[in-house]
Design a protein around this motif. Structure first.
Motif, short mmCIF file in Angstrom:
data_model
loop_
_atom_site.label_atom_id
_atom_site.label_comp_id
_atom_site.label_asym_id
_atom_site.label_seq_id
_atom_site.Cartn_x
_atom_site.Cartn_y
_atom_site.Cartn_z
N ALA A 5 0.85 -1.19 0.00
CA ALA A 5 0.00 0.00 0.00
C ALA A 5 0.88 1.24 0.00
CB ALA A 5 -0.91 0.00 1.23
N ARG A 6 0.29 2.35 -0.37
CA ARG A 6 1.01 3.63 -0.38
C ARG A 6 0.30 4.61 0.53
NH1 ARG A 6 4.97 4.11 -4.06
NH2 ARG A 6 5.06 6.35 -3.69
N TYR A 7 1.09 5.44 1.18
CA TYR A 7 0.52 6.49 2.03
C TYR A 7 -0.36 7.43 1.19
CZ TYR A 7 2.58 5.45 6.52
OH TYR A 7 2.87 4.85 7.72
N PHE B 210 -0.02 -0.54 12.44
CA PHE B 210 -0.62 0.59 11.74
C PHE B 210 -1.51 1.37 12.70
CE2 PHE B 210 -3.08 3.08 8.72
CZ PHE B 210 -2.00 3.67 8.08
N HIS C 180 -8.30 1.18 6.39
CA HIS C 180 -7.10 1.88 6.88
C HIS C 180 -6.95 3.20 6.13
CE1 HIS C 180 -6.09 -1.74 9.08
NE2 HIS C 180 -6.22 -2.44 7.98
N MET D 168 -4.50 5.09 5.71
CA MET D 168 -3.19 5.26 5.07
C MET D 168 -2.66 6.68 5.24
SD MET D 168 -2.86 2.20 4.38
CE MET D 168 -1.13 2.54 4.14
N GLN E 85 -0.38 9.17 7.92
CA GLN E 85 0.56 9.09 9.04
C GLN E 85 -0.13 9.59 10.32
OE1 GLN E 85 1.42 10.40 6.03
NE2 GLN E 85 3.42 9.59 5.42
N SER F 2 6.20 8.01 9.05
CA SER F 2 5.87 7.02 8.01
C SER F 2 6.43 5.66 8.40
CB SER F 2 6.48 7.45 6.68
OG SER F 2 6.01 8.72 6.30
N SER G 274 7.15 1.49 7.27
CA SER G 274 7.49 0.72 6.07
C SER G 274 7.12 -0.76 6.21
CB SER G 274 8.98 0.86 5.75
OG SER G 274 9.77 0.48 6.88
N MET H 252 2.74 -6.69 5.38
CA MET H 252 2.16 -5.56 4.66
C MET H 252 3.22 -4.48 4.61
SD MET H 252 -1.51 -3.73 4.98
CE MET H 252 -1.89 -2.16 4.19
N LEU I 54 4.49 -0.65 3.30
CA LEU I 54 3.97 0.67 2.94
C LEU I 54 5.08 1.49 2.28
CD1 LEU I 54 2.02 1.57 6.21
CD2 LEU I 54 1.35 0.06 4.32
N ASN J 219 6.00 5.49 0.37
CA ASN J 219 5.57 6.88 0.21
C ASN J 219 6.54 7.58 -0.74
OD1 ASN J 219 7.87 7.45 1.67
ND2 ASN J 219 6.82 8.38 3.42
#
Ligand code: CU
Length: 632
Positions: free
Chosen positions: A185-187, A220, A244, A246, A248, A264, A266, A290, A292, A294
């Motif tokens: 996933a991406r922020y 998370f 979520h 996503m 911060q 952030s 990872s 999972m 992450l 950014n």
């Protein structure tokens, strides 16, 4: 020492008890369990407890069969495919107030089902901040049994049954794997993950595992309704949506509207958290990574912080240990052992002591201690020259990039902790003249209580992975030796005296009555022990009250920073935000917390999952007004 026959007899009798599905209360009534929770030493029930001659790392159930190491390549878990709302698995579509006819999010099975005390639901069952951050990406996972999982190609070890996560397909060919598929996933791109409970009935569990599940996204910053807490489990035939944001931490408080980029994350992992049964369920396979990304930790070494590119040179490493029943060759679990469980078979990404062919360049490894009870001290070992000391770099702790890389020759990792490391195989090949290097655990641990703190000599520990170094290839990743700067640490009461904790709370971790307690009490789903004030800071003091036990303590919702360990400042690799604190013998640790954004209930617990299940956990909540309980 018991005879081989007594050991075999004890194993058979214990398996019969497990198969009969007898609970602890029944066993106690039958006189088979002592008040301390241990099986009584009669009727040939506990002979295994004395068979402890398998060498370093031996289990207390007997010795697993010897398995040839380095037979199989290190598996890389597949990336979980994204789904669209047109996917049948996402009909009806996820919504802010979940479809309660199917999704039990508002019918929470608190302890004893139906005995739920309505005052305990301070949060909302609707997803918090759903309209602020509407979902952009959707995933589906189905929890299933896989009766044909191979942990090794050694012909003496048969196929195993695991319970795990699949890649979201409804087709039977989409089998569950352990570890599960990696979720990426991406922020700033909110996600919903829908999980279906398609596990077999309880009486088909093969001796351990319960088919009531809750999936926690470890570390998370999630709303309580999507945190996958211990008391929010759901049942066969149901699904559960996890939302979520996503964002911060700090998005609704210190750093609106998207949170503090310095916070952030990872490397996260998801795992079962069913109260009282987390150890057996995660051990049975219900866990995965999972990751992450950014705009700085981009997954592309040509941009941002220039960390090695994902997924080619950025490898998740899921470490866990197993016991193999020497009679039948199948993974076993001792549900009667409260101290913890250490196995004498070492796995990485689901295979026994695998190898990995790497290029001569830098790689990022995301090392996870997936438990249930073992701590590791990990070194790089050249098997052809054990006297060499081979350095590498730690770049992240518990999913947080450190301010700058730290060069080490080993690191200690407790259950649920994550260390991201950079290994430069080109440098190792040229400097140490070897094309083979192994990741070796040299920490001696004889039982589930914790490690001995004794470091074994190189080559005398347990090899986790063998790296076979091949050709040199272009390397566009940053050289950690150039001291790149990643994120800055947010202030604490130490670095900024104007940041004053609202309250100091004390937590003692101890043994009691055959189980494990925090401040002398066991876990209860029906009891919230204290309330932190949303958008305030607190100092917590963790005291390990025993000299024989070590506890990796995990707190949900927010991370902390270590102020001191026994009065001493943290080591360079622990100068980080963290979500697990490993408490050494008799140790006292002070940490700094900032509680933000979400309201609701969250657990604090030991992540030695056997301790957690017996019942070293408590629930606290975050609300607009906190309480002043100093020893909750
Ligand atoms: Cu513990």
């Amino acid at each position: 020492m018991p005879t081989k026959k007594e050991i075999a007899n004890a194993r058979k009798n214990r398996l019969e008890l497990v198969t009969a599905g007898l609970g602890r209360r029944e066993l106690f009534k039958m006189g088979l369990l002592t008040s301390a929770g241990y099986l009584v030493r009669k009727n040939g029930l506990s002979a295994w407890a004395f068979d402890n001659n398998c060498g370093p790392g031996a289990c207390n159930l007997g010795c697993s069969p010897k398995i040839t190491p380095f037979l199989d390549p290190l598996p890389i878990p597949p990336i979980l495919p994204e789904r669209t709302l047109a996917d049948p698995g996402l009909s009806p579509a996820p919504q802010q107030s979940p479809n309660n006819a199917i999704n039990p999010a508002t019918q929470l099975p608190f302890e004893g089902r139906g005995q739920f005390n309505g005052t305990l639901r301070p949060g909302t069952d609707s997803f918090q901040f759903f309209t602020n951050f509407p979902p952009q990406h959707y995933f589906v996972q189905r929890l299933r049994a896989n009766t044909n999982a191979r942990i090794t190609s050694d012909p003496n070890i048969p196929a195993q049954t695991i319970w795990g996560f699949n890649q979201g397909g409804s087709d039977p060919s989409d089998v569950a794997i352990a570890p599960g598929p990696t979720i990426v996933a991406r922020y700033q791109q909110p996600v919903v993950i829908r999980r279906f409970n398609e596990l077999p009935p309880q009486n088909q569990n093969g001796g351990f595992g319960v088919s009531e599940i809750s999936t926690h996204l470890h570390n998370f910053h999630s709303g309580t309704e999507s945190d996958g807490g211990p008391c929010r489990y759901f049942f066969r035939g149901q699904y559960f949506d996890y939302f979520h944001t996503m964002q911060q931490a700090g998005f609704d408080s210190t750093n609106p509207p998207n949170g503090d980029v310095n916070e952030s994350l990872s490397t996260l992992w998801y795992h079962d958290h069913r109260v009282d049964h987390t150890a057996e369920n995660t051990y049975k396979g219900m866990a995965g990574f999972m990751l992450l990304f950014n705009e700085f930790d981009t997954g592309d070494e040509g941009s941002g912080f220039h960390l090695p590119s994902f997924p080619q040179f950025d490898i998740p490493l899921f470490l866990n240990d197993k016991l193999i029943d020497p009679g039948i060759g199948l993974i076993c679990f001792d549900t009667f052992e409260n101290d913890g469980l250490v196995g004498d078979v070492q796995l990485a990404n689901g295979k026994v002591q695998p190898f990995m062919e790497v290029n001569a360049r830098r790689y990022r490894f995301r090392v996870l201690d997936a438990g249930p009870s073992r701590f590791y001290q990990l070194f790089l070992t050249n098997p052809n020259n054990l006297s060499q000391t081979i350095p590498f770099w730690v770049v992240a702790n518990d999913g947080n990039l450190l301010p700058s890389p730290v060069q080490v020759t080993s690191f200690r990792i407790g259950v649920a902790e994550r260390y991201d490391i950079i290994i430069d195989f080109n440098q190792i090949a040229s400097q140490f003249g070897t094309s083979v290097v192994r990741l070796e655990n040299r920490l001696l641990q004889n039982d589930g209580r914790g490690p001995t703190n004794q470091i074994l000599r190189a080559g005398q520990g347990t090899y986790c992975v063998e790296f076979r170094i091949g050709a040199q290839v272009p390397d566009g990743s940053v050289d950690p030796a150039t001291a790149p700067h990643f994120y800055s640490l947010p202030s604490t009461s130490l670095t900024n005296p104007t940041v004053k904790p609202r309250i100091t709370r004390n937590f003692g971790f101890d043994q009691s009555d055959g189980g494990w307690v925090i401040n002398d009490r066991f876990m209860s789903c029906n009891q919230i022990r204290f309330t932190v004030q949303r958008n305030s800071v607190e100092r917590w003091v963790f005291q390990n009250k025993g000299g024989e036990w070590q506890h990796p303590i995990h707190i949900h919702l927010e991370e902390f920073q270590i102020l001191n360990r026994n009065g001493r400042p943290p080591t360079p690799v622990e100068r980080s935000r963290k979500d697990v604190i490993s408490l050494n013998f008799d140790e006292r640790v002070e940490v700094f917390f900032r509680f933000r954004d979400f309201r609701g209930d969250y657990p604090l617990h030991c992540h030695n999952t056997v301790h957690e299940d017996h019942a070293m956990m408590l629930l606290f909540q975050s609300q607009d007004v906190g309480d002043n309980k100093t020893t909750p």
